[in-house]
Structure formats: structure tokens, C-alpha cells
Design a protein around this motif. Structure first.
Motif, short mmCIF file in Angstrom:
data_model
loop_
_atom_site.label_atom_id
_atom_site.label_comp_id
_atom_site.label_asym_id
_atom_site.label_seq_id
_atom_site.Cartn_x
_atom_site.Cartn_y
_atom_site.Cartn_z
N GLN A 113 0.69 -1.27 -0.03
CA GLN A 113 0.03 -0.10 -0.10
C GLN A 113 0.88 1.29 0.09
OE1 GLN A 113 -2.56 0.73 3.64
NE2 GLN A 113 -3.99 1.46 2.33
N ARG A 115 0.62 5.58 0.13
CA ARG A 115 -0.44 6.70 0.30
C ARG A 115 0.40 8.18 0.31
NH1 ARG A 115 -5.13 8.03 4.57
NH2 ARG A 115 -4.87 10.61 4.87
N ASP A 117 0.08 12.19 0.76
CA ASP A 117 -0.55 13.22 1.19
C ASP A 117 0.29 14.54 0.78
OD1 ASP A 117 -2.96 12.46 2.95
OD2 ASP A 117 -1.07 11.14 3.62
N ARG A 199 -4.79 14.25 -2.27
CA ARG A 199 -4.18 12.89 -1.52
C ARG A 199 -4.49 11.90 -2.53
NH1 ARG A 199 -7.63 11.01 3.27
NH2 ARG A 199 -9.00 9.90 1.52
N ARG A 200 -3.61 10.84 -2.65
CA ARG A 200 -3.54 9.64 -3.67
C ARG A 200 -3.55 8.52 -2.87
NH1 ARG A 200 -3.74 8.08 -9.00
NH2 ARG A 200 -2.75 6.24 -9.37
N GLU A 201 -4.13 7.43 -2.99
CA GLU A 201 -4.10 6.20 -2.17
C GLU A 201 -4.02 5.20 -3.43
OE1 GLU A 201 -6.43 5.35 1.13
OE2 GLU A 201 -6.88 7.37 1.41
#
Length: 202
Positions: A113, A115, A117, A199-201
Motif C-alpha cells: 500500500q 499513500r 498526502d 491525496r492519492r492512495e
């Protein structure tokens, strides 16, 4: 295909003892330039005026054109070579993944994962640096084998100490149940898509 592991080895207790400590620090080789931004826009065909038109950028509250957020990590990379160092080809040209330096059991490491910000925008003239910290180690046996999840947080800052981005990566370090010879570090390029802020996840 076989490949020698580039991962630090040791018991999980050694990894757990590193929680909260700095794993890696880098500083970009150069200041951000308009030419850097232009070349990125050309490569991806991204037509957003805040990245190349200063007047439009100012209308949207920026002091200058803004670099696409996907360039943040690139701007923090040190030079491939410096005067006085061995010639290119005799040493790694890209810094290792911060998590690779965490001791553990097993020769496989994958990102599960990512993430991102974003904080302050990156403008021409900024110099970007990064600082990676190990946030947690959680032992777990998964379908691929026994191992542990490592969470590494990397903070990207400009020369004024303002945070431009925070990257949180979860890595799975494990000892696979399959035959030996698996490459030490797997995964896809997890750079965020070009654009501004947010934001990108994944």
C-alpha cells in the motif's frame, strides 16, 4: 532467475527496535527549474496551465508555476555521481528503498500500500529533501509465507523546512514458501499521477 538479496538480515526483534528511528535521508541534486517541469509535461502530455503559465498560477493563489506532484520524489533524489566517486557502473545509481535497510527474515520485499498526502506546492527554485522513518513492524504469516509488515513514512520538505508531501508505504517482508531465487525487491512504480495537490492512495 536468481539474484543476490540486497536486504538487511536479522531477527524481527532487531527491526522492532528501530521503530521511530530514521532510516534514510536524501537531498535533491539541484533546485527545481522550469525546464524540469516542462520536460515532465512534454513526456506525459499533461496540459494544465498552473504548471507552465505563471499568470494563471498566480490567479489561483500560487507565487509561480507549480511542479506536478508526481515529481516530488524525483526532486529529492541525490546525484547519480559526484566528482571524486568511482565511475558510473561500479556502484548503485539509485538509492535503495528505505525499508531494505530494516533487518528481517526472508529475501522478499513487496509494497502492499502507498499513500501520498500533499502539503505546500513545489515551485522553481525549491530544493527538495526527504527523511524516511520506520513507523511500525507487525509480524504476520500470510499466504506467501511468514514475515512482517513494515510501515515507512517519508517526509518531503523544501529548503524552508515546509512539508511538500508525506509518503506512507506499507511493505511486506517475508520468507517465501516457494523455491529460492525470487528477486529481493518487487513491486510497481507507485509514483502518484501528475496533477496538483490533494491525496492519492493505491
Amino acid at each position: 532467475m536468481t539474484e543476490r538479496s540486497n536486504l538487511a538480515h536479522g531477527p524481527w526483534e532487531d527491526a522492532e527496535a528501530l521503530v521511530g528511528t530514521e532510516l534514510m535521508r536524501t537531498e535533491g541534486a539541484d533546485d527545481v527549474t522550469r525546464a524540469d517541469i516542462r520536460r515532465k509535461l512534454e513526456a506525459i502530455g499533461f496540459d494544465c496551465q498552473v504548471h507552465y503559465d505563471e499568470a494563471v498560477a498566480r490567479q489561483h493563489g500560487y507565487r509561480d508555476v507549480v511542479a506536478p506532484v508526481s515529481m516530488t520524489r524525483v526532486f529529492s533524489l541525490p546525484p547519480y555521481w559526484r566528482p571524486g566517486e568511482p565511475r558510473i557502473g561500479t556502484q548503485p545509481q539509485i538509492p535503495s528503498i528505505a525499508g531494505a535497510g530494516v533487518p528481517g527474515e526472508g529475501d522478499s520485499l513487496i509494497a502492499t500500500q502507498v499513500r501520498m498526502d500533499y502539503g505546500e506546492p513545489v515551485h522553481p527554485g525549491d530544493r527538495i529533501s526527504s527523511r524516511a522513518v520506520l513507523k511500525s513492524v507487525t509480524r504476520k504469516t500470510t499466504r506467501v509465507g511468514p514475515g512482517a509488515f513494515l510501515v515507512v513514512e517519508t517526509t518531503y520538505s523544501n529548503q524552508r523546512g515546509e512539508v511538500v508531501a508525506t509518503e506512507t508505504v506499507t511493505l511486506l517482508r517475508y520468507r517465501g514458501r516457494h523455491a529460492r531465487g525470487t528477486p529481493a525487491v518487487h513491486g510497481r512504480d507507485h509514483a502518484p499521477a501528475a496533477g496538483h495537490g490533494g491525496r492519492r492512495e493505491s
